[in-house]
Design a protein around this motif. Structure first.
Motif, PDB file in Angstrom:
ATOM      1  N   ALA A  29       0.944  -1.296  -0.027  1.00  0.00           N
ATOM      2  CA  ALA A  29       0.018   0.223   0.000  1.00  0.00           C
ATOM      3  C   ALA A  29       0.933   1.154  -0.155  1.00  0.00           C
ATOM      4  O   ALA A  29       0.262   2.397  -0.264  1.00  0.00           O
ATOM      5  N   GLN A  30       1.927   1.428   0.555  1.00  0.00           N
ATOM      6  CA  GLN A  30       2.753   2.659   0.727  1.00  0.00           C
ATOM      7  C   GLN A  30       3.257   2.992  -0.827  1.00  0.00           C
ATOM      8  O   GLN A  30       3.883   2.265  -1.619  1.00  0.00           O
ATOM      9  N   ARG A  31       3.125   4.132  -1.190  1.00  0.00           N
ATOM     10  CA  ARG A  31       3.416   4.863  -2.166  1.00  0.00           C
ATOM     11  C   ARG A  31       4.863   5.529  -2.308  1.00  0.00           C
ATOM     12  O   ARG A  31       5.201   6.015  -1.137  1.00  0.00           O
ATOM     13  N   CYS A  32       5.629   5.148  -3.261  1.00  0.00           N
ATOM     14  CA  CYS A  32       6.896   5.696  -3.205  1.00  0.00           C
ATOM     15  C   CYS A  32       7.501   6.013  -4.625  1.00  0.00           C
ATOM     16  O   CYS A  32       7.121   5.327  -5.570  1.00  0.00           O
ATOM     17  N   LEU A  33       8.504   7.054  -4.506  1.00  0.00           N
ATOM     18  CA  LEU A  33       8.976   7.341  -5.807  1.00  0.00           C
ATOM     19  C   LEU A  33      10.504   6.878  -5.672  1.00  0.00           C
ATOM     20  O   LEU A  33      11.265   7.278  -4.895  1.00  0.00           O
TER      21      LEU A  33
END
Length: 547
Positions: free
Chosen positions: A469-473
């Motif tokens: 679920a964690q959004r990261c770039l």
């Protein structure tokens, strides 16, 4: 004042107003400053800044306003604007509106841009004799450098691009004086790869990748640069030597010894411009380049973590004096710059350009300066310590993961002027599934999936779903060609200035906990990549790929 701005913004004209754009340089009006801040921050640039209609992010996955829930490890590409930087941009706009009550918009704006030049010089510890030319992006700054090189060398030079396989995709065009997009930041429609009138010339690419022996820096990089320079000069051409410090993979070339030899053998025939757009070099090294008479390209939107895009060309004083000899200006350059982009001291040159304030470019630089100032306010010893700890931790995680294969860094003995950048800050890797390389398409799909909540697609245990679920770039894919083999795409985990400032605390115990928190997040990202590959949740499709 914020309430006043909010109330007036509803009646503000859009920056893309067709009538004003068609005039190609008519004066911006005070009411333009009442445009919503998010709209201003993505204005005054080329189509790369455009926001997707559905997700409201640009091609790099970054929104125009802060998204603190996203973890940013993609500072080799772009970062979502921080709250600190966003607040500075908002305050800067309020202050400019106030000044415009007493002065014309262009006069107040020009004074603010000059103050930003002084602030940037102060943060970077540069001499007041160094001039700063602002631009909407590092790619635009390459055209400014080509224009100035023609003035310095007194002829149309051939551009030799070192690391042509690891620089921005627009460089293949700007090195030849061609348009790199279908629209300029000033709103002029042009033909991509068409000649910029008065700037068109030749270029030579010197790649750095030694694909024959795996993904590594070629051993003969210095020799290849020397051959290209010697051959060009033998043809009676002057040379603009575009060197790399550092590339998308964190590589630097050519060596200092090679540059010394070029200066010794061919004085006043070769002008060097340093591609430091990544801003991953010590301030002492930066000053040494300028002291040698080199121009330097930089941005506030890579290592420093300001919003994409913001470019600058640093010009040593000796070179700026050559502007007095300019008899004519390349007509195509007027599409790429306004009067406020040039330093006030360049009076003759500035007078030829229209008063065309670029509010988006200005506000992105205001945001970047907030990040730069905060970074350099952290003690130097702590900056070095944190970069060393993060470097060791990331390298270890990549080595231990069965799904990631590290791309080796360039081997070069660090010098005192590297300062904290004696440590690596870009960690490139390829992806593996069951020990076999993953395709370019799937690598791009993994990159996109990292920026999304994937818990429904991943499924599995509660722990797996939390990771997914964690959004990261992270740094977007870089395409690497290989002879006799399928090309590969490389992803990058990056350490940027914002991680250092987030870790800083005068309480060393708290600072150490902060560093560990960052490392835990990076481990989380690695696990998400492994889950995406294992569950096949990232389906190949359309994605942005750096080439």
């Amino acid at each position: 004042m914020r309430r006043e701005l909010a109330g007036m913004s509803a009646g503000a004209s859009r920056l893309s107003d067709p009538e004003r754009m068609s005039e190609g340089g008519s004066r911006y009006r005070l009411r333009d400053l009442f445009t919503p801040l998010d709209t201003l921050l993505v204005s005054g640039g080329d189509p790369r800044l455009a926001l997707d209609a559905r997700d409201r992010v640009n091609a790099y996955g970054c929104a125009a306003s802060p998204e603190p829930e996203i973890w940013n490890f993609g500072s080799s590409t772009a970062s979502t604007i921080s709250q600190l930087a966003y607040d500075r941009a908002a305050l800067a706009r309020e202050e400019l509106v106030h000044k415009c009550l007493f002065d014309e918009v262009e006069i107040a704006f020009d004074a603010r841009c000059e103050a930003m030049r002084e602030e940037l010089r102060s943060h970077l510890q540069l001499s007041p004799r160094v001039d700063v030319v602002f631009s909407p992006s590092g790619t635009d700054s390459q055209l400014h450098a080509l224009f100035l090189a023609r003035a310095v060398l007194g002829a149309s030079p051939v551009t030799i691009v070192v690391g042509a396989d690891q620089t921005g995709s627009g460089t293949v065009h700007t090195a030849r004086g061609h348009h790199f997009s279908s629209m300029t930041a000033s709103g002029f429609t042009v033909r991509k790869d068409g000649a910029v009138t008065g700037l068109a010339g030749d270029s030579i690419a010197v790649p750095l990748l030694d694909a024959a022996s795996g993904i590594a820096l070629r051993a003969d990089a210095d020799a290849a640069v020397m051959r290209a320079v010697e051959d060009s000069l033998a043809q009676g051409r002057r040379v603009l030597l575009h060197i790399m410090d550092s590339s998308k993979l964190g590589w630097r070339a050519p060596s200092a010894a090679c540059l010394d030899e070029i200066a010794r053998r061919w004085p006043r025939k070769v002008q060097v411009v340093v591609d430091a757009c990544q801003a991953r070099l010590g301030r002492r090294r930066l000053r040494s380049y300028l002291d040698r008479g080199y121009m330097v390209l930089m941005t506030g939107s890579k290592f420093f973590g300001g919003p994409a895009f913001s470019g600058a060309l640093l010009v040593p004083k000796g070179l700026s004096r050559s502007l007095d000899r300019i008899e004519g200006i390349a007509p195509g350059l007027f599409d790429y710059a306004g009067r406020c982009d040039w330093p006030m001291a360049w009076t003759a040159l500035r007078s030829r350009f229209e008063r065309r304030p670029n509010f988006g470019q200005w506000l992105r630089w205001e945001a970047a300066l907030a990040e730069i100032g905060t970074y350099y306010a952290v003690p130097g010893a702590f900056r070095s310590k944190v970069l060393a700890e993060l470097s060791a931790g990331i390298a270890s995680m990549i080595a231990l993961s069965p799904s990631l294969r590290a791309v080796p860094g360039a081997i070069e003995e660090s010098a005192a002027d590297d300062e904290e950048f004696a440590q690596r800050t870009i960690f490139p890797f390829t992806l593996l599934r069951h020990g076999k390389p993953v395709s370019i398409a799937e690598t791009g799909a993994v990159h996109r999936a990292l920026a999304r909540d994937m818990n429904e697609e991943i499924g599995g245990s509660a722990a797996d779903r939390q990771v997914a679920a964690q959004r990261c770039l992270i740094g977007q894919p870089v395409r690497l060609e290989r002879p006799n083999e399928a090309p590969q795409a490389v992803l990058r985990l990056c350490v940027g200035a914002r991680l250092v400032t987030e870790a800083w605390s005068p309480d060393m115990a708290q600072a150490q906990r902060n560093v560990q928190h960052i490392l835990d997040r990076i481990a989380h990202v690695v696990v998400k990549i492994e889950l995406l590959l294992d569950r096949g949740a990232a389906a190949p499709g359309k994605f942005v790929l750096e080439v």
